[in-house]
Design a protein around this motif. Structure first.
Motif, PDB file in Angstrom:
ATOM      1  N   GLN A 260       0.823  -1.211   0.000  1.00  0.00           N
ATOM      2  CA  GLN A 260       0.000   0.000   0.000  1.00  0.00           C
ATOM      3  C   GLN A 260       0.859   1.263   0.000  1.00  0.00           C
ATOM      4  O   GLN A 260       0.456   2.287  -0.545  1.00  0.00           O
ATOM      5  CB  GLN A 260      -0.946  -0.008   1.203  1.00  0.00           C
ATOM      6  CG  GLN A 260      -2.041  -1.047   1.046  1.00  0.00           C
ATOM      7  CD  GLN A 260      -2.862  -1.211   2.301  1.00  0.00           C
ATOM      8  OE1 GLN A 260      -2.338  -1.266   3.402  1.00  0.00           O
ATOM      9  NE2 GLN A 260      -4.173  -1.299   2.124  1.00  0.00           N
ATOM     10  N   SER A 261       2.040   1.179   0.576  1.00  0.00           N
ATOM     11  CA  SER A 261       2.910   2.360   0.627  1.00  0.00           C
ATOM     12  C   SER A 261       3.420   2.760  -0.754  1.00  0.00           C
ATOM     13  O   SER A 261       3.838   3.903  -0.946  1.00  0.00           O
ATOM     14  CB  SER A 261       4.083   2.125   1.584  1.00  0.00           C
ATOM     15  OG  SER A 261       5.033   1.235   1.016  1.00  0.00           O
ATOM     16  N   LEU A 262       3.383   1.841  -1.725  1.00  0.00           N
ATOM     17  CA  LEU A 262       3.827   2.193  -3.077  1.00  0.00           C
ATOM     18  C   LEU A 262       3.042   3.376  -3.635  1.00  0.00           C
ATOM     19  O   LEU A 262       3.611   4.263  -4.269  1.00  0.00           O
ATOM     20  CB  LEU A 262       3.694   0.995  -4.026  1.00  0.00           C
ATOM     21  CG  LEU A 262       4.687  -0.143  -3.866  1.00  0.00           C
ATOM     22  CD1 LEU A 262       4.309  -1.309  -4.781  1.00  0.00           C
ATOM     23  CD2 LEU A 262       6.105   0.319  -4.127  1.00  0.00           C
ATOM     24  N   SER A 263       1.728   3.389  -3.399  1.00  0.00           N
ATOM     25  CA  SER A 263       0.903   4.467  -3.966  1.00  0.00           C
ATOM     26  C   SER A 263       1.121   5.795  -3.234  1.00  0.00           C
ATOM     27  O   SER A 263       0.826   6.853  -3.787  1.00  0.00           O
ATOM     28  CB  SER A 263      -0.576   4.089  -3.959  1.00  0.00           C
ATOM     29  OG  SER A 263      -1.052   3.962  -2.639  1.00  0.00           O
ATOM     30  N   PHE A 264       1.633   5.750  -2.022  1.00  0.00           N
ATOM     31  CA  PHE A 264       1.953   6.987  -1.298  1.00  0.00           C
ATOM     32  C   PHE A 264       3.344   7.480  -1.683  1.00  0.00           C
ATOM     33  O   PHE A 264       3.579   8.681  -1.780  1.00  0.00           O
ATOM     34  CB  PHE A 264       1.880   6.774   0.217  1.00  0.00           C
ATOM     35  CG  PHE A 264       0.503   6.421   0.688  1.00  0.00           C
ATOM     36  CD1 PHE A 264      -0.519   7.361   0.676  1.00  0.00           C
ATOM     37  CD2 PHE A 264       0.225   5.148   1.128  1.00  0.00           C
ATOM     38  CE1 PHE A 264      -1.791   7.039   1.100  1.00  0.00           C
ATOM     39  CE2 PHE A 264      -1.055   4.814   1.558  1.00  0.00           C
ATOM     40  CZ  PHE A 264      -2.058   5.755   1.540  1.00  0.00           C
ATOM     41  N   ARG A 265       4.233   6.553  -1.904  1.00  0.00           N
ATOM     42  CA  ARG A 265       5.618   6.892  -2.224  1.00  0.00           C
ATOM     43  C   ARG A 265       5.767   7.409  -3.660  1.00  0.00           C
ATOM     44  O   ARG A 265       6.578   8.271  -3.926  1.00  0.00           O
ATOM     45  CB  ARG A 265       6.494   5.668  -2.003  1.00  0.00           C
ATOM     46  CG  ARG A 265       7.945   5.905  -2.226  1.00  0.00           C
ATOM     47  CD  ARG A 265       8.735   4.684  -1.800  1.00  0.00           C
ATOM     48  NE  ARG A 265      10.108   4.848  -2.129  1.00  0.00           N
ATOM     49  CZ  ARG A 265      11.054   5.192  -1.271  1.00  0.00           C
ATOM     50  NH1 ARG A 265      10.737   5.383  -0.026  1.00  0.00           N
ATOM     51  NH2 ARG A 265      12.294   5.312  -1.668  1.00  0.00           N
ATOM     52  N   TYR A 266       4.980   6.836  -4.571  1.00  0.00           N
ATOM     53  CA  TYR A 266       5.068   7.191  -5.989  1.00  0.00           C
ATOM     54  C   TYR A 266       3.704   7.700  -6.451  1.00  0.00           C
ATOM     55  O   TYR A 266       2.746   6.940  -6.530  1.00  0.00           O
ATOM     56  CB  TYR A 266       5.509   5.985  -6.817  1.00  0.00           C
ATOM     57  CG  TYR A 266       6.815   5.396  -6.346  1.00  0.00           C
ATOM     58  CD1 TYR A 266       8.025   6.015  -6.654  1.00  0.00           C
ATOM     59  CD2 TYR A 266       6.843   4.234  -5.575  1.00  0.00           C
ATOM     60  CE1 TYR A 266       9.229   5.484  -6.210  1.00  0.00           C
ATOM     61  CE2 TYR A 266       8.045   3.696  -5.130  1.00  0.00           C
ATOM     62  CZ  TYR A 266       9.220   4.332  -5.441  1.00  0.00           C
ATOM     63  OH  TYR A 266      10.416   3.815  -5.002  1.00  0.00           O
TER      64      TYR A 266
ATOM     65  N   ILE B 111       1.302   5.935  -9.141  1.00  0.00           N
ATOM     66  CA  ILE B 111       0.815   4.569  -8.931  1.00  0.00           C
ATOM     67  C   ILE B 111      -0.549   4.601  -8.258  1.00  0.00           C
ATOM     68  O   ILE B 111      -0.747   5.280  -7.260  1.00  0.00           O
ATOM     69  CB  ILE B 111       1.784   3.762  -8.044  1.00  0.00           C
ATOM     70  CG1 ILE B 111       3.100   3.516  -8.767  1.00  0.00           C
ATOM     71  CG2 ILE B 111       1.155   2.428  -7.633  1.00  0.00           C
ATOM     72  CD1 ILE B 111       4.105   2.762  -7.929  1.00  0.00           C
ATOM     73  N   ASN B 112      -1.470   3.831  -8.823  1.00  0.00           N
ATOM     74  CA  ASN B 112      -2.741   3.520  -8.176  1.00  0.00           C
ATOM     75  C   ASN B 112      -2.789   2.012  -8.006  1.00  0.00           C
ATOM     76  O   ASN B 112      -2.341   1.278  -8.890  1.00  0.00           O
ATOM     77  CB  ASN B 112      -3.932   3.982  -9.014  1.00  0.00           C
ATOM     78  CG  ASN B 112      -4.070   5.480  -9.032  1.00  0.00           C
ATOM     79  OD1 ASN B 112      -3.801   6.152  -8.043  1.00  0.00           O
ATOM     80  ND2 ASN B 112      -4.481   6.019 -10.164  1.00  0.00           N
ATOM     81  N   LEU B 113      -3.324   1.561  -6.898  1.00  0.00           N
ATOM     82  CA  LEU B 113      -3.452   0.129  -6.654  1.00  0.00           C
ATOM     83  C   LEU B 113      -4.899  -0.272  -6.868  1.00  0.00           C
ATOM     84  O   LEU B 113      -5.802   0.300  -6.275  1.00  0.00           O
ATOM     85  CB  LEU B 113      -3.005  -0.208  -5.231  1.00  0.00           C
ATOM     86  CG  LEU B 113      -1.588   0.234  -4.864  1.00  0.00           C
ATOM     87  CD1 LEU B 113      -1.287  -0.092  -3.412  1.00  0.00           C
ATOM     88  CD2 LEU B 113      -0.564  -0.385  -5.797  1.00  0.00           C
ATOM     89  N   ASP B 114      -5.107  -1.235  -7.717  1.00  0.00           N
ATOM     90  CA  ASP B 114      -6.436  -1.770  -7.989  1.00  0.00           C
ATOM     91  C   ASP B 114      -6.606  -2.987  -7.074  1.00  0.00           C
ATOM     92  O   ASP B 114      -6.047  -3.022  -5.976  1.00  0.00           O
ATOM     93  CB  ASP B 114      -6.537  -2.114  -9.486  1.00  0.00           C
ATOM     94  CG  ASP B 114      -7.962  -2.251  -9.977  1.00  0.00           C
ATOM     95  OD1 ASP B 114      -8.585  -3.292  -9.705  1.00  0.00           O
ATOM     96  OD2 ASP B 114      -8.462  -1.328 -10.662  1.00  0.00           O
ATOM     97  N   GLU B 115      -7.302  -3.984  -7.517  1.00  0.00           N
ATOM     98  CA  GLU B 115      -7.561  -5.184  -6.714  1.00  0.00           C
ATOM     99  C   GLU B 115      -6.243  -5.891  -6.383  1.00  0.00           C
ATOM    100  O   GLU B 115      -5.339  -5.955  -7.210  1.00  0.00           O
ATOM    101  CB  GLU B 115      -8.475  -6.118  -7.523  1.00  0.00           C
ATOM    102  CG  GLU B 115      -9.304  -7.055  -6.717  1.00  0.00           C
ATOM    103  CD  GLU B 115     -10.309  -6.361  -5.816  1.00  0.00           C
ATOM    104  OE1 GLU B 115     -10.280  -6.661  -4.616  1.00  0.00           O
ATOM    105  OE2 GLU B 115     -11.116  -5.550  -6.290  1.00  0.00           O
ATOM    106  N   TRP B 116      -6.136  -6.427  -5.162  1.00  0.00           N
ATOM    107  CA  TRP B 116      -4.956  -7.197  -4.766  1.00  0.00           C
ATOM    108  C   TRP B 116      -5.306  -8.142  -3.618  1.00  0.00           C
ATOM    109  O   TRP B 116      -6.293  -7.946  -2.925  1.00  0.00           O
ATOM    110  CB  TRP B 116      -3.783  -6.300  -4.383  1.00  0.00           C
ATOM    111  CG  TRP B 116      -4.033  -5.304  -3.295  1.00  0.00           C
ATOM    112  CD1 TRP B 116      -4.642  -4.079  -3.424  1.00  0.00           C
ATOM    113  CD2 TRP B 116      -3.702  -5.428  -1.908  1.00  0.00           C
ATOM    114  NE1 TRP B 116      -4.699  -3.447  -2.205  1.00  0.00           N
ATOM    115  CE2 TRP B 116      -4.126  -4.256  -1.252  1.00  0.00           C
ATOM    116  CE3 TRP B 116      -3.077  -6.424  -1.155  1.00  0.00           C
ATOM    117  CZ2 TRP B 116      -3.951  -4.051   0.106  1.00  0.00           C
ATOM    118  CZ3 TRP B 116      -2.903  -6.212   0.202  1.00  0.00           C
ATOM    119  CH2 TRP B 116      -3.331  -5.047   0.822  1.00  0.00           C
ATOM    120  N   ILE B 117      -4.490  -9.181  -3.462  1.00  0.00           N
ATOM    121  CA  ILE B 117      -4.692 -10.162  -2.394  1.00  0.00           C
ATOM    122  C   ILE B 117      -3.349 -10.754  -1.992  1.00  0.00           C
ATOM    123  O   ILE B 117      -2.494 -11.000  -2.843  1.00  0.00           O
ATOM    124  CB  ILE B 117      -5.670 -11.290  -2.820  1.00  0.00           C
ATOM    125  CG1 ILE B 117      -5.999 -12.246  -1.664  1.00  0.00           C
ATOM    126  CG2 ILE B 117      -5.117 -12.111  -3.976  1.00  0.00           C
ATOM    127  CD1 ILE B 117      -7.011 -11.729  -0.718  1.00  0.00           C
TER     128      ILE B 117
END
Length: 183
Positions: free
Chosen positions: A61-67, A70-76
């Motif tokens: 989840q930190s990827l979208s804050f750091r960059y 980047i948006n994060l869609d569905e993940w598991i």
């Protein structure tokens, strides 16, 4: 000992000539080292994260804050692997990466390609997990990862459903450690 370049040559699974830093939807699967179940358990069709799984979730989840692009869609997060849809956008970078200074105002910032982003995710999560389990230098993730460029809405919808349903189908998953048709 003389270095033999053919000995360690691995065929790339990436699309040759494709720019993995360009905007798009990317489906990734990352497996644990030796497919060990490190991140928790499936209970009644739901993934129950343990402390290591929580670290993976937080790091991802930190990827979208750091960059900013980047948006994060569905993940598991599964017991021994991870699936996610990463969306790289055309939105300009904020220059928040600690590895690169904020670009000059008149220059176009350079985005990290998908492989570097996955590498950063794997490195950070590995360091945090190994700190807790007192195992510096131990592998958490397998080398490399699977990726698929999502090219249309139908494919995106199918992959989203696959991710959502992954815990329910864990017992027949090809990555389940008791599956007779193992890797």
């Amino acid at each position: 000992m003389k270095y033999d370049s053919t000995r360690h040559h691995r065929r790339s699974i990436r699309l040759k000539g494709y720019d993995y830093s360009q905007a798009g939807f990317y489906f990734v699967t990352i497996c644990c080292y030796q497919r060990q179940c490190l991140f928790g358990d499936i209970v009644n069709g739901l993934m129950q994260l343990n402390q290591y799984g929580e670290i993976v979730a937080e790091t991802y989840q930190s990827l979208s804050f750091r960059y900013s692009y980047i948006n994060l869609d569905e993940w598991i997060i599964m017991p021994n692997h991870f699936h996610g849809i990463i969306v790289l956008t055309d939105k300009p970078c904020r220059g928040v990466s600690r590895n690169a200074p904020t670009p000059p105002i008149n220059s176009k910032p350079k985005r990290k390609p998908l492989g570097r982003l996955i590498g950063a995710f794997k490195t950070v999560s590995t360091k945090k997990i190994n700190l807790i389990r007192n195992a510096p230098g131990s592998s958490v993730w397998q080398r490399n990862y699977y990726e698929h460029i999502i090219r249309n809405q139908k494919s995106l919808n199918n992959i989203r459903q696959y991710i959502i349903n992954n815990p329910i189908s864990w017992n027949v998953d090809q990555l389940h450690p008791n599956n007779p048709s193992k890797w």
